[in-house]
Design a protein around this motif. Structure first.
Motif, PDB file in Angstrom:
ATOM      1  N   GLU A 269      85.049  29.679   6.477  1.00  0.00           N
ATOM      2  CA  GLU A 269      84.856  28.174   6.152  1.00  0.00           C
ATOM      3  C   GLU A 269      84.696  28.450   4.662  1.00  0.00           C
ATOM      4  OE1 GLU A 269      83.094  27.491   9.361  1.00  0.00           O
ATOM      5  OE2 GLU A 269      84.585  26.364  10.044  1.00  0.00           O
TER       6      GLU A 269
ATOM      7  N   HIS B 272      71.063  27.944   7.149  1.00  0.00           N
ATOM      8  CA  HIS B 272      71.281  27.204   8.320  1.00  0.00           C
ATOM      9  C   HIS B 272      69.995  26.588   8.944  1.00  0.00           C
ATOM     10  CE1 HIS B 272      75.234  27.696  10.015  1.00  0.00           C
ATOM     11  NE2 HIS B 272      75.312  29.176   9.672  1.00  0.00           N
TER      12      HIS B 272
ATOM     13  N   SER C 275      74.564  31.047  16.060  1.00  0.00           N
ATOM     14  CA  SER C 275      75.888  30.820  15.397  1.00  0.00           C
ATOM     15  C   SER C 275      76.868  32.003  15.846  1.00  0.00           C
ATOM     16  CB  SER C 275      75.608  31.137  13.787  1.00  0.00           C
ATOM     17  OG  SER C 275      75.232  32.601  13.603  1.00  0.00           O
ATOM     18  N   GLY C 276      77.834  32.019  15.123  1.00  0.00           N
ATOM     19  CA  GLY C 276      79.093  32.965  15.466  1.00  0.00           C
ATOM     20  C   GLY C 276      78.784  34.335  15.518  1.00  0.00           C
ATOM     21  N   GLY C 277      77.548  34.718  14.522  1.00  0.00           N
ATOM     22  CA  GLY C 277      77.459  36.165  14.239  1.00  0.00           C
ATOM     23  C   GLY C 277      75.829  36.242  14.225  1.00  0.00           C
TER      24      GLY C 277
ATOM     25  N   GLU D 143      79.574  34.149  19.440  1.00  0.00           N
ATOM     26  CA  GLU D 143      80.520  35.062  19.854  1.00  0.00           C
ATOM     27  C   GLU D 143      80.891  35.156  21.271  1.00  0.00           C
ATOM     28  OE1 GLU D 143      79.065  38.822  18.624  1.00  0.00           O
ATOM     29  OE2 GLU D 143      80.775  40.047  18.962  1.00  0.00           O
TER      30      GLU D 143
ATOM     31  N   PHE E 165      80.666  32.982  23.303  1.00  0.00           N
ATOM     32  CA  PHE E 165      81.295  31.689  23.971  1.00  0.00           C
ATOM     33  C   PHE E 165      82.717  31.864  23.646  1.00  0.00           C
ATOM     34  CE2 PHE E 165      77.489  28.762  24.231  1.00  0.00           C
ATOM     35  CZ  PHE E 165      77.911  27.768  25.135  1.00  0.00           C
ATOM     36  N   ASP E 166      82.937  32.309  22.412  1.00  0.00           N
ATOM     37  CA  ASP E 166      84.334  32.275  21.934  1.00  0.00           C
ATOM     38  C   ASP E 166      85.151  33.636  22.659  1.00  0.00           C
ATOM     39  OD1 ASP E 166      83.759  30.913  19.899  1.00  0.00           O
ATOM     40  OD2 ASP E 166      83.828  32.249  18.263  1.00  0.00           O
TER      41      ASP E 166
ATOM     42  N   ALA F 154      82.837  24.503  25.830  1.00  0.00           N
ATOM     43  CA  ALA F 154      81.777  23.643  26.085  1.00  0.00           C
ATOM     44  C   ALA F 154      82.172  22.291  26.611  1.00  0.00           C
ATOM     45  CB  ALA F 154      81.043  23.459  24.558  1.00  0.00           C
TER      46      ALA F 154
ATOM     47  N   GLY G 213      72.890  26.205  13.437  1.00  0.00           N
ATOM     48  CA  GLY G 213      74.047  27.352  13.487  1.00  0.00           C
ATOM     49  C   GLY G 213      75.056  26.440  14.450  1.00  0.00           C
TER      50      GLY G 213
ATOM     51  N   VAL H 115      76.599  26.976  17.459  1.00  0.00           N
ATOM     52  CA  VAL H 115      76.127  26.691  18.883  1.00  0.00           C
ATOM     53  C   VAL H 115      75.211  25.441  18.688  1.00  0.00           C
ATOM     54  CG1 VAL H 115      75.849  27.734  21.016  1.00  0.00           C
ATOM     55  CG2 VAL H 115      76.682  29.138  19.374  1.00  0.00           C
TER      56      VAL H 115
ATOM     57  N   ALA I  84      75.549  22.865  17.831  1.00  0.00           N
ATOM     58  CA  ALA I  84      76.230  21.517  17.980  1.00  0.00           C
ATOM     59  C   ALA I  84      76.443  20.970  19.631  1.00  0.00           C
ATOM     60  CB  ALA I  84      77.599  21.583  17.427  1.00  0.00           C
ATOM     61  N   ASN I  85      76.248  22.241  20.462  1.00  0.00           N
ATOM     62  CA  ASN I  85      76.559  22.181  22.140  1.00  0.00           C
ATOM     63  C   ASN I  85      75.376  21.013  22.329  1.00  0.00           C
ATOM     64  OD1 ASN I  85      75.998  22.642  24.744  1.00  0.00           O
ATOM     65  ND2 ASN I  85      77.577  24.035  24.164  1.00  0.00           N
TER      66      ASN I  85
ATOM     67  N   SER J 137      77.592  24.028  11.681  1.00  0.00           N
ATOM     68  CA  SER J 137      78.608  24.950  11.362  1.00  0.00           C
ATOM     69  C   SER J 137      78.420  25.383   9.759  1.00  0.00           C
ATOM     70  CB  SER J 137      79.807  24.779  11.897  1.00  0.00           C
ATOM     71  OG  SER J 137      80.219  23.396  11.611  1.00  0.00           O
ATOM     72  N   ASP J 138      79.170  26.246   9.410  1.00  0.00           N
ATOM     73  CA  ASP J 138      78.916  26.609   8.227  1.00  0.00           C
ATOM     74  C   ASP J 138      79.571  25.545   7.235  1.00  0.00           C
ATOM     75  OD1 ASP J 138      78.362  29.229   8.979  1.00  0.00           O
ATOM     76  OD2 ASP J 138      80.177  30.203   8.834  1.00  0.00           O
TER      77      ASP J 138
HETATM   78  O1  KG4 Z   1      77.312  28.745  12.313  1.00  0.00           O
HETATM   79  P1  KG4 Z   1      78.706  28.907  12.393  1.00  0.00           P
HETATM   80  O2  KG4 Z   1      79.682  27.960  12.053  1.00  0.00           O
HETATM   81  O3  KG4 Z   1      79.158  30.246  11.915  1.00  0.00           O
HETATM   82  C1  KG4 Z   1      78.535  31.312  11.765  1.00  0.00           C
HETATM   83  O4  KG4 Z   1      77.820  31.491  10.855  1.00  0.00           O
HETATM   84  O5  KG4 Z   1      78.782  32.187  12.590  1.00  0.00           O
HETATM   85  O6  KG4 Z   1      79.061  29.071  13.904  1.00  0.00           O
HETATM   86  C2  KG4 Z   1      80.473  29.056  14.541  1.00  0.00           C
HETATM   87  C3  KG4 Z   1      80.185  29.246  16.037  1.00  0.00           C
HETATM   88  C4  KG4 Z   1      81.561  29.871  16.711  1.00  0.00           C
HETATM   89  O7  KG4 Z   1      81.475  30.831  17.640  1.00  0.00           O
HETATM   90  C5  KG4 Z   1      81.872  28.564  17.538  1.00  0.00           C
HETATM   91  O8  KG4 Z   1      82.749  28.883  18.647  1.00  0.00           O
HETATM   92  C6  KG4 Z   1      80.333  27.989  18.033  1.00  0.00           C
HETATM   93  O9  KG4 Z   1      79.861  28.143  16.728  1.00  0.00           O
HETATM   94  N1  KG4 Z   1      80.472  26.553  18.414  1.00  0.00           N
HETATM   95  C7  KG4 Z   1      80.174  26.181  19.607  1.00  0.00           C
HETATM   96  C8  KG4 Z   1      80.047  24.855  19.586  1.00  0.00           C
HETATM   97  N2  KG4 Z   1      80.608  24.511  18.368  1.00  0.00           N
HETATM   98  C9  KG4 Z   1      80.915  25.642  17.696  1.00  0.00           C
HETATM   99  N3  KG4 Z   1      79.516  27.154  20.957  1.00  0.00           N
HETATM  100  C10 KG4 Z   1      79.071  26.367  21.969  1.00  0.00           C
HETATM  101  N4  KG4 Z   1      79.306  25.052  21.960  1.00  0.00           N
HETATM  102  C11 KG4 Z   1      79.769  24.244  20.996  1.00  0.00           C
HETATM  103  N5  KG4 Z   1      79.923  22.967  20.854  1.00  0.00           N
END
Ligand code: KG4
Ligand code: ZN
Length: 334
Positions: free
Chosen positions: A12, A115, A136-138, A164, A166-167, A184, A267, A269, A271-272, A299-300
């Motif tokens: 992003e 974050h 987060s994703g990482g 990760e 989740f993805d 989700a 982070g 996630v 947002a879940n 998210s970022d």
């Molecule tokens: O914080 P972020 O934007 O990027 C990093 O810094 O990694 O997190 C992105 C991650 C992705 O794996 C995305 O699938 C996950 O957050 N994500 C969610 C949701 N929204 C985004 N995971 C679970 N539930 C959600 N609602």
């Protein structure tokens, strides 16, 4: 003081302007999801090139939204790590060059610190110390935030980060990249699941996490199922339920161990919605204040980077050098 924030650690490109008096006055983002979805995951070289393509126009757009010009900016804050090295280098070089041209400082910001401080962008009441769950994703970490710049990692993931996991779970059931948010949503719409997934690492003391086994459990269950939309929803719900239970157990443990009465969840996630609701329920019972950034700040984004840079600058941090230092790996712990 007005700070221009630049985020480019992964997929992003985020640019924002934080005004000391007015708060967040611009926050624009270019997501690379469409670009990477062709490949089923982030391609680092493509990410770097795409950041280069969008940075100038995003800065112009943010200045326009804030109705100011570049000469009104007092400081540039940029994400210096952790993240994809090429992507970080693009943002850092851009920030340093622009700062040099404007004869102002460019401060390096830690992506994970940005974050966990993001909720304060809207609540303006982020008092230290507090407990932070960064998902987060990482990264997946439980952190003790002592004060600005001082953090202790209480728990970390031994394998996959939660986003990760989740993805990857989404991908194995045919949900397109990045998949986490869609998985989700599917789980949220499912009211009953016959499956019960394990709650990893909750049967032993400690605050570390492990999510890769859960993903494998989902794969095995999916392969044995009829692979219908109903099966996908039931597995998604079982996966999400297990994740949420695990996080709730670990957060409760961390609260008991530290005695802290404030929990920040940050982070992607974060947002879940199901996670937010369950944590809210449990933390209310424990008398713990819970804070989430709004979804667009989970998210970022560039806003959290601008804000984190602002907080450090206010404490006297300076950097007028031209050195471009970035780090793919950079622990937040002091
Ligand atoms: O914080 P972020 O934007 O990027 C990093 O810094 O990694 O997190 C992105 C991650 C992705 O794996 C995305 O699938 C996950 O957050 N994500 C969610 C949701 N929204 C985004 N995971 C679970 N539930 C959600 N609602
Ligand atoms: Zn992030």
């Amino acid at each position: 003081m007005r700070i221009l924030g630049i985020e480019s650690s992964c997929d992003e490109t985020g640019v924002a302007i934080y005004d000391e008096t007015l708060g967040l006055v611009a926050n624009v983002l270019h997501s690379q999801i469409a670009l990477h979805s062709l490949h089923g995951g982030v391609v680092p070289e493509l990410a770097s090139r795409d950041h280069i393509k969008h940075l100038v126009s995003l800065v112009e757009e943010s200045l326009k939204i804030a109705q100011i010009s570049l000469s009104d900016i007092d400081l540039i804050a940029y994400t210096a790590g952790p993240g994809l090295i090429g992507a970080l280098l693009v943002g850092a070089s851009f920030a340093k060059s622009l700062a040099f041209a404007c004869q102002i400082d460019a401060l390096a910001v830690h992506h994970l610190e940005a974050h966990i401080l993001a909720p304060a962008l809207v609540s303006t009441d982020l008092k230290f110390p507090f407990l932070a769950l960064l998902v987060s994703g990482g990264h997946t970490q439980l952190l003790l935030a002592k004060e600005l710049g001082h953090y202790v990692c209480l728990g970390d993931t031994l394998d996959d980060a939660l986003g990760e996991a989740f993805d990857k779970t989404a991908k194995l059931m045919g949900i397109p990249y990045p998949g986490g948010a869609e998985l989700a949503a599917i789980a949220d719409a499912c009211t009953f699941t016959p499956y019960k997934f394990p709650r990893p690492m909750t049967d032993r003391p400690g605050l570390d996490f492990s999510f890769s086994g859960l993903k494998t459990h989902a794969l095995t269950t999916w392969n044995k199922s009829a692979k219908t939309a109903q099966c996908r929803a039931e597995i998604a719900k079982a996966f999400q339920d297990a994740v949420i239970d695990t996080l709730v157990i670990k957060c409760t443990r961390a609260i008991e161990a530290t005695g802290l009465k404030r929990l920040v969840v940050a982070g992607g996630v974060g947002a879940n919605l199901a996670l937010q609701n369950r944590l809210q329920e449990v933390m209310t019972k424990l008398g713990v204040g819970l804070e989430f950034p709004p979804p667009h700040l989970c998210s970022d984004n560039g806003a959290m980077v601008a804000y984190c840079g602002y907080l450090h600058a206010k404490q006297g941090k300076k950097d007028s050098t031209l050195a471009v230092n970035v780090a793919a790996r950079w622990p937040l712990e002091e």
